[in-house]
Design an enzyme around this catalytic site. Sequence first.
Site, PDB file in Angstrom:
ATOM      1  N   SER A  68      24.538  41.893   5.454  1.00 12.36           N
ATOM      2  CA  SER A  68      23.177  42.414   5.508  1.00 12.36           C
ATOM      3  C   SER A  68      22.116  41.319   5.632  1.00 12.36           C
ATOM      4  CB  SER A  68      22.967  43.274   4.263  1.00 12.36           C
ATOM      5  OG  SER A  68      21.749  43.915   4.305  1.00 12.36           O
ATOM      6  N   ASP A 282      16.449  44.125   8.993  1.00  6.20           N
ATOM      7  CA  ASP A 282      17.303  43.095   8.389  1.00  6.20           C
ATOM      8  C   ASP A 282      18.551  42.871   9.256  1.00  6.20           C
ATOM      9  OD1 ASP A 282      18.765  45.365   7.748  1.00  6.20           O
ATOM     10  OD2 ASP A 282      19.399  44.608   5.805  1.00  6.20           O
ATOM     11  N   ARG A 497      16.452  42.487 -13.833  1.00  9.68           N
ATOM     12  CA  ARG A 497      17.780  43.100 -13.633  1.00  9.68           C
ATOM     13  C   ARG A 497      18.708  42.079 -12.972  1.00  9.68           C
ATOM     14  NH1 ARG A 497      17.917  44.246  -8.167  1.00  9.68           N
ATOM     15  NH2 ARG A 497      19.941  45.250  -8.307  1.00  9.68           N
ATOM     16  N   PRO A 498      20.014  42.186 -13.266  1.00  7.49           N
ATOM     17  CA  PRO A 498      20.935  41.280 -12.576  1.00  7.49           C
ATOM     18  C   PRO A 498      21.078  41.741 -11.130  1.00  7.49           C
ATOM     19  CG  PRO A 498      22.158  42.795 -14.000  1.00  7.49           C
ATOM     20  CD  PRO A 498      20.713  43.125 -14.190  1.00  7.49           C
ATOM     21  N   SER A 499      21.044  40.813 -10.191  1.00  5.40           N
ATOM     22  CA  SER A 499      21.230  41.177  -8.791  1.00  5.40           C
ATOM     23  C   SER A 499      22.654  41.694  -8.586  1.00  5.40           C
ATOM     24  CB  SER A 499      21.003  39.954  -7.906  1.00  5.40           C
ATOM     25  OG  SER A 499      21.622  40.148  -6.659  1.00  5.40           O
ATOM     26  N   GLY A 500      22.804  42.608  -7.656  1.00  2.00           N
ATOM     27  CA  GLY A 500      24.140  43.100  -7.320  1.00  2.00           C
ATOM     28  C   GLY A 500      24.677  42.414  -6.082  1.00  2.00           C
ATOM     29  N   THR A 501      23.908  41.504  -5.501  1.00  6.24           N
ATOM     30  CA  THR A 501      24.362  40.864  -4.258  1.00  6.24           C
ATOM     31  C   THR A 501      24.321  39.342  -4.313  1.00  6.24           C
ATOM     32  OG1 THR A 501      22.142  40.865  -3.304  1.00  6.24           O
ATOM     33  CG2 THR A 501      23.498  42.795  -2.856  1.00  6.24           C
TER      34      THR A 501
HETATM   35  C1  16G Z   1      21.984  46.096  -1.213  1.00  7.62           C
HETATM   36  C2  16G Z   1      21.665  47.561  -1.184  1.00  7.62           C
HETATM   37  C3  16G Z   1      20.182  47.764  -1.183  1.00  7.62           C
HETATM   38  C4  16G Z   1      19.579  47.092  -2.385  1.00  7.62           C
HETATM   39  C5  16G Z   1      19.978  45.644  -2.437  1.00  7.62           C
HETATM   40  C6  16G Z   1      19.568  45.064  -3.762  1.00  7.62           C
HETATM   41  C7  16G Z   1      22.911  49.307  -0.103  1.00  7.62           C
HETATM   42  C8  16G Z   1      23.493  49.805   1.183  1.00  7.62           C
HETATM   43  N1  16G Z   1      22.223  48.185  -0.019  1.00  7.62           N
HETATM   44  O1  16G Z   1      21.544  45.454  -0.060  1.00  7.62           O
HETATM   45  O2  16G Z   1      19.944  49.133  -1.236  1.00  7.62           O
HETATM   46  O3  16G Z   1      18.180  47.162  -2.356  1.00  7.62           O
HETATM   47  O4  16G Z   1      21.382  45.533  -2.344  1.00  7.62           O
HETATM   48  O5  16G Z   1      20.059  43.798  -3.890  1.00  7.62           O
HETATM   49  O6  16G Z   1      23.088  49.896  -1.159  1.00  7.62           O
HETATM   50  P1  16G Z   1      20.113  43.104  -5.293  1.00  7.62           P
HETATM   51  O7  16G Z   1      21.017  43.905  -6.182  1.00  7.62           O
HETATM   52  O8  16G Z   1      20.597  41.725  -4.988  1.00  7.62           O
HETATM   53  O9  16G Z   1      18.704  43.085  -5.800  1.00  7.62           O
HETATM   54 MG    MG Z   2      21.043  45.645   5.212  1.00  7.22          MG
END
Ligand code: 16G
Ligand code: MG
Length: 547
Positions: A68, A282, A497-501
């Site tokens: 992404s 993006d 919040r902890p990032s999920g990415t």
């Molecule tokens: C991912 C999510 C997006 C969210 C982002 C937050 C999907 C398809 N994509 O890109 O919706 O805004 O993560 O990222 O669910 P973060 O957890 O690093 O803040």
């Molecule tokens: Mg994306």
Amino acid sequence: MSINLRTVYAFAREMYPKTSKETIQYGTAGFRGKAEFLDSVMFRMGVLATLRSRYRGGSVIGVMITASHNPEPDNGVKLVDPKGEMLEASWEAIATDLVNVSDQELEQQVAKIIKDNNIDVTTSSQVFVGMDNRYHSPRLLKAVADGVIALKGNVKEYGIVTTPMLHYFVVAANTKEAYGKPTEEGYYEKLIKAFELLRNGRLENGNYRNSIIYDGANGVGARKMLQFIKRMKGSLNVTVINQGIGVGKINEDCGADYVKVQQRPPKSMPEVEPFTRCVSVDGDADRVVYFFSDDKGEFHLLDGDRIATLVAGYLMELVTQSEINLRLGLVQTAYANGASTDYIVDKLKFPVSCVPTGVKHLHHKALEYDIGVYFEANGHGTIVFSDNAKATIAQAAETKESAKTLLLLIDLINETVGDAISDMLLVETILNHKGWDVQDWISSYNDLPNRQLKVKVQDRNVIETTNAERECVKPEGLQTEINKVVANYKRGRSFVRPSGTEDVVRVYAEAATKEDTDDLAYEVGLLVQKLAGGVGPELTKPNSAHL
Ligand code: 16G
Ligand code: MG
């Protein structure tokens, strides 16, 4: 058909050995990380998708290879369930276990999934795979395909496509083409036909001008927009920048995430007339934000909240004019600007709910309404229509123009997931119908200044949140300290919040002025460093004045 699980192990050992010992976490939208460590993850996700397809009676499951908005060296994988949703939450744990076992344990783990879920491995299965245009994506795509083949599943490779295109293909195939043809051409055809019918030959209207600058983030969204342009017969004049062909790295100094977080245009932005409508997507084209510069050269952002309010307001008008009774609702996250929520609740009288970050949460909630609009502030979102809504609208369309418009909008919208290109065409349609330019659009309310910071900590999982991420319950005492700081700022609001990415903790702050917002974000960032095990250099104070 007989399946020999030894094959899975043999493939893994010979071609996709697990090279990383670190536990891999299922993130906000699947697995993501440095591409060189992902081969074994991809192979195993090919295996999992095949099992999932069999578990779901042979329905098509999608696998999208993309990181992404992340930088070029990263890649990732998103799994798409039969109706276009993200992989069901209970399978996230199954996926996590599967990618984390050693090669030696793999065969046994696959057998366990089959047994636990009562999967008949002799039945047919179908997996669709797509990828973004990162140079390592083809290698990873092959790994997914081999995972499918190891279990004698059927795999269809779509090559380079946007994430929302892959969702569309999955749904189109699973609905036996009721949703559209599961081909790239079918996708263009469906969207362009609806868009051109909605224009109805009227390309300009009032303050609306029929041209736009499109920042493709050097990603797959640029290539696909060029395909749209070829087929659109001038119904919209699009100039594509950051095409990613030859020069420019994906998401580097451009794209929706850069524009939203940095609050400035892409670095390569050409000189344009003030108030020119510009749009950024993006790297995998599932997010979109608008922006423009005014006659003093000041930058203005029209983000997902703005799109949500524009769309919600317009849908409400059409539903009212059509004299139909449908339950409308908007779903946001904690990142939604406070001013947008006030506007939608107080002015539009639209019901709003707040859910945790990530499309799976928003999409799920939106399904509770007849017309559920969902958008994240970062530009990710779409609209979903219930079967009841579709039937009611179709009936009203026999006599009412407004309902006919609604019907066409349903075709223009990619209901399966947020789709940057489809969302952009939707915004263009609404602005065209209203005769609005960016100034008309932005004047509906004033955004509160906001700021995001990233804080590096030893282990981001020490942060736990509740109340749709707006409150932090762990580490103990952090929320109390945040509350004390927030209380010193007019219209102040902040959450962590902890990032999920990414391996960071995210801080969000908004307040009445830019300076206050920067100060608030900084103070909360320091609290996170202090109370949640900060590592790395001391946080530097953001300063909007220098942006
Ligand atoms: C991912 C999510 C997006 C969210 C982002 C937050 C999907 C398809 N994509 O890109 O919706 O805004 O993560 O990222 O669910 P973060 O957890 O690093 O803040
Ligand atoms: Mg994306």
